[in-house]
Design a protein around this motif. Structure first.
Motif, PDB file in Angstrom:
ATOM      1  N   LYS A   1       1.139  -1.210  -0.041  1.00  0.00           N
ATOM      2  CA  LYS A   1      -0.110  -0.250   0.111  1.00  0.00           C
ATOM      3  C   LYS A   1       0.867   1.426   0.078  1.00  0.00           C
ATOM      4  O   LYS A   1       0.628   2.326  -0.930  1.00  0.00           O
ATOM      5  CB  LYS A   1      -1.052  -0.135   1.202  1.00  0.00           C
ATOM      6  CG  LYS A   1      -1.921   1.042   1.354  1.00  0.00           C
ATOM      7  CD  LYS A   1      -2.696   1.105   0.313  1.00  0.00           C
ATOM      8  CE  LYS A   1      -3.844   2.065   0.376  1.00  0.00           C
ATOM      9  NZ  LYS A   1      -4.920   2.122  -0.753  1.00  0.00           N
ATOM     10  N   VAL A   2       1.737   1.245   0.858  1.00  0.00           N
ATOM     11  CA  VAL A   2       2.853   2.591   0.936  1.00  0.00           C
ATOM     12  C   VAL A   2       3.566   2.557  -0.272  1.00  0.00           C
ATOM     13  O   VAL A   2       3.829   3.668  -0.731  1.00  0.00           O
ATOM     14  CB  VAL A   2       3.658   2.256   2.262  1.00  0.00           C
ATOM     15  CG1 VAL A   2       4.774   3.433   2.181  1.00  0.00           C
ATOM     16  CG2 VAL A   2       2.798   2.706   3.600  1.00  0.00           C
ATOM     17  N   GLY A   3       4.225   1.423  -0.831  1.00  0.00           N
ATOM     18  CA  GLY A   3       5.205   1.432  -1.945  1.00  0.00           C
ATOM     19  C   GLY A   3       4.583   1.629  -3.068  1.00  0.00           C
ATOM     20  O   GLY A   3       5.205   2.257  -3.982  1.00  0.00           O
ATOM     21  N   PHE A   4       3.251   0.679  -3.338  1.00  0.00           N
ATOM     22  CA  PHE A   4       2.778   0.689  -4.731  1.00  0.00           C
ATOM     23  C   PHE A   4       1.321   0.970  -4.726  1.00  0.00           C
ATOM     24  O   PHE A   4       0.892   0.991  -5.805  1.00  0.00           O
ATOM     25  CB  PHE A   4       3.068  -0.667  -5.459  1.00  0.00           C
ATOM     26  CG  PHE A   4       4.186  -1.459  -4.738  1.00  0.00           C
ATOM     27  CD1 PHE A   4       5.265  -0.642  -4.725  1.00  0.00           C
ATOM     28  CD2 PHE A   4       4.162  -2.612  -3.974  1.00  0.00           C
ATOM     29  CE1 PHE A   4       6.427  -1.488  -4.404  1.00  0.00           C
ATOM     30  CE2 PHE A   4       5.284  -3.344  -3.577  1.00  0.00           C
ATOM     31  CZ  PHE A   4       6.491  -2.629  -3.552  1.00  0.00           C
ATOM     32  N   GLY A   5       0.661   1.478  -3.685  1.00  0.00           N
ATOM     33  CA  GLY A   5      -0.594   2.014  -3.682  1.00  0.00           C
ATOM     34  C   GLY A   5      -1.598   0.984  -4.126  1.00  0.00           C
ATOM     35  O   GLY A   5      -2.768   1.214  -4.678  1.00  0.00           O
ATOM     36  N   VAL A   6      -1.350  -0.444  -4.007  1.00  0.00           N
ATOM     37  CA  VAL A   6      -2.277  -1.634  -4.167  1.00  0.00           C
ATOM     38  C   VAL A   6      -2.707  -2.044  -2.713  1.00  0.00           C
ATOM     39  O   VAL A   6      -1.980  -2.207  -1.876  1.00  0.00           O
ATOM     40  CB  VAL A   6      -1.675  -2.487  -5.257  1.00  0.00           C
ATOM     41  CG1 VAL A   6      -1.481  -1.518  -6.507  1.00  0.00           C
ATOM     42  CG2 VAL A   6      -0.483  -3.108  -4.789  1.00  0.00           C
ATOM     43  N   GLU A   7      -3.953  -2.611  -2.749  1.00  0.00           N
ATOM     44  CA  GLU A   7      -4.644  -3.380  -1.474  1.00  0.00           C
ATOM     45  C   GLU A   7      -4.344  -5.117  -2.294  1.00  0.00           C
ATOM     46  O   GLU A   7      -4.919  -5.219  -3.019  1.00  0.00           O
ATOM     47  CB  GLU A   7      -5.879  -2.942  -1.426  1.00  0.00           C
ATOM     48  CG  GLU A   7      -6.016  -1.734  -1.086  1.00  0.00           C
ATOM     49  CD  GLU A   7      -6.021  -1.591   0.517  1.00  0.00           C
ATOM     50  OE1 GLU A   7      -5.738  -2.567   0.951  1.00  0.00           O
ATOM     51  OE2 GLU A   7      -6.557  -0.324   0.903  1.00  0.00           O
ATOM     52  N   ILE A   8      -3.685  -5.704  -1.412  1.00  0.00           N
ATOM     53  CA  ILE A   8      -3.369  -7.069  -2.091  1.00  0.00           C
ATOM     54  C   ILE A   8      -4.103  -7.900  -1.134  1.00  0.00           C
ATOM     55  O   ILE A   8      -4.323  -9.180  -1.527  1.00  0.00           O
ATOM     56  CB  ILE A   8      -2.022  -7.483  -2.227  1.00  0.00           C
ATOM     57  CG1 ILE A   8      -1.470  -7.619  -1.014  1.00  0.00           C
ATOM     58  CG2 ILE A   8      -1.178  -6.811  -3.190  1.00  0.00           C
ATOM     59  CD1 ILE A   8       0.099  -8.303  -0.974  1.00  0.00           C
ATOM     60  N   GLY A   9      -4.537  -7.486  -0.010  1.00  0.00           N
ATOM     61  CA  GLY A   9      -5.535  -8.402   0.793  1.00  0.00           C
ATOM     62  C   GLY A   9      -5.183  -9.650   1.226  1.00  0.00           C
ATOM     63  O   GLY A   9      -6.047 -10.622   1.397  1.00  0.00           O
TER      64      GLY A   9
END
Length: 538
Positions: free
Chosen positions: A198-206
């Motif tokens: 989230k911090v590094g790539f702005g994605v939610e992988i859950g």
């Protein structure tokens, strides 16, 4: 009679030949035994593991590979500097702060990561900041140092770390209700992976949910980290790579999964950023992405920065290595240490209660009076008190994290190549092409570094006579390296550690499973095999 004489002569000739062969064989064997004996005799005063001809100390190393950090520590108790000779390389291990300062700062240019280390790690870490030297390293360092100092990134990270700590607390609360046994390290690894993505790539992988779903990227990353370490002790790894067998086959498969994930992420984020840019142009609005990948993608649009998709891929993997594996390691060892040092856990809890009393939120969450709030509401209200500045007041928690890092450093050893022949401050000679490795794991256990209680877990050692936290020399406390390569993510790591552990230590007690063995895996980071425990609420 003639045939009989001929036959007799033939056997006589064979006997003489056999006798000569026996003499020659005995002579050769005697020479070999003499050579081995003299080789070992000449090492009777050598510091460190004794070597054998050709194979060096490889057999002893392989026998102790599962406990390598403790094996090295045993030798450091005898000598502050020693060599380990292997078939493909000679490693000079150091634990004396003066030597460490010389390597990491004073003569920094003579001790790069080096070509050998780069080749070993290239398939995994590529040309990222942890696996590069020279101009390539300086460019990444310059850009990264600027971004890590950004207030926007710090505020974004604070929010992300708080959100995922709350998700973890919800899972632990459910486990406490059910009396369920959990692998704490697995949960922490999922939390750090989700937060770093989230911090590094702005994605939610859950991956951090009650269902604990499988994640191919996470499994591949751990597999790659484990198998790439085997290259350091296996001189035949190139042959295995060529034949695509064993650990090299597993490594190749893992890297393929890692690359698939990262390149898809890069392409997706580029498309999103272009869409945002187009929307901003049309609406006159300015929507800024604060994740690190977006920042580097924007920088890559400037040709002078020379950032390709491969460069972005390497940045991602190095960032995950720094933010996931190292932080998970510290979280796990911290939880273990407060379970076996219950007095420390109680001191942290008392500090958090005092902090909570002194920083009560002005607004009460919801309409429920204090006594009837749900557990989730209490945790959320407490978490709202935590930010970058307020966490700085939790000095005992900070000291306990630091003490954990002293004994269980996230990166237990760090090698550097020797460019030119040199003499270390203690007089040890190192040769060009050899390796010098400082060993934070062993350094934290040396009496000459930390006093007679060096092996004891004692957070109080970090306070001066006035009761104020006092840091140690980075060349003695080497967890975050020192000199030009000092870790840029130190503040971010402490931020996530304190944010999460403040919530966990305030609301939960952890209980180690009876007879649970606690050992580390041989990876690039000091990762525990597993940490099985039960949890109750406070």
């Amino acid at each position: 009679m003639e045939p009989v004489n001929q036959l007799s002569s033939l056997f006589s000739s064979l006997d003489r030949n056999d006798y000569k062969i026996q003499i020659i064989t005995t002579f050769v064997i005697s020479i070999l035994f003499a050579y081995v004996f003299l080789h070992r005799w000449n090492q009777r005063n050598v510091k460190g593991p004794k070597s054998w001809p050709i194979i060096g100390a490889l057999v002893e190393l392989l026998m102790n590979y599962h406990r390598m950090h403790d094996w090295l520590t045993d030798y450091f108790l005898e000598s502050k500097t020693f060599k380990v000779i292997l078939p493909n390389i000679t490693i000079n291990f150091i634990a004396e702060p003066a030597n460490v300062e010389y390597v990491l700062k004073t003569n920094f240019n003579n001790y790069p990561k080096g070509e050998a280390f780069h080749e070993l790690m290239e398939g995994f870490l590529g040309d990222g900041i942890f696996n590069s030297d020279g101009e390539m390293w300086r460019q990444q360092r310059k850009i990264s140092s600027y971004e890590f100092a950004s207030r926007n990134l710090r505020n974004f990270s604070t929010t992300v770390f708080r959100d995922y700590a709350l998700i973890l607390s919800g899972i632990l609360h459910q486990a406490s209700i059910c009396g369920k046994e959990i692998d704490m390290q697995e949960l922490l690894m999922r939390m750090t992976l989700d937060s770093i993505c989230k911090v590094g790539f702005g994605v939610e992988i859950g991956t951090l949910t009650h269902e604990l779903p499988d994640n191919r990227f996470a499994k591949a990353f751990e597999c790659a980290s484990t198998n790439v370490m085997l290259r350091f002790v296996n001189p035949l790894w190139r042959i295995k790579r060529f034949l695509n067998v064993g650990s090299e086959a597993l490594l190749a498969q893992s890297i393929q999964v890692i690359d698939e994930f990262t390149y898809n992420l890069i392409h997706k984020r580029k498309a999103e950023l272009h869409q945002v840019a187009k929307s901003n142009d049309n609406n006159g609005n300015s929507k800024v992405k604060h994740d690190i990948l977006s920042i580097f993608i924007e920088l890559s649009e400037n040709p002078d920065n020379n950032l390709t998709d491969k460069s972005l891929r390497d940045i991602i993997i190095n960032f995950v290595m720094a933010g996931r594996d190292t932080t998970t390691s510290t979280f796990t060892w911290f939880i273990y240490m407060i379970m076996v040092n219950t007095n420390v856990a109680e001191k942290i809890y008392n500090e958090l209660i005092t902090f909570e009393d002194n920083n009560q939120a002005k607004e009460v969450i919801g309409s429920n009076p204090e006594g009837s709030k749900s557990f989730a509401e209490k945790v959320t209200q407490f978490a709202s008190l935590l930010n970058y500045d307020s966490l700085g007041k939790l000095s005992y928690l900070h000291a306990t994290i630091t003490e954990t890092l002293r004994l269980y450093p996230a990166v237990p050893q760090d090698p550097k190549e020797v460019l030119e022949d040199d003499v270390l401050p203690d007089g040890a000679e190192v040769r060009a092409g050899e390796v010098v490795a400082y060993v934070p794991y062993a350094m934290g256990r040396m009496v000459y570094n930390w006093g007679p209680d060096a092996t004891s877990f004692n957070p109080n050692r970090w306070f001066n006579e006035e009761g104020l936290f006092q840091s140690a020399s980075p060349f003695k406390f080497t967890t975050f390296q020192a000199g030009p390569r000092t870790c840029l993510g130190k503040d971010s790591a402490y931020l996530q550690l304190k944010m999460t552990l403040a919530i966990l230590c305030r609301f939960f007690k952890f209980h180690l499973i009876s007879n649970h063995p606690v050992t580390y895996k041989m990876m690039t980071t000091l990762t525990m095999e597993r940490l099985k425990l039960t949890v109750t609420t406070r």
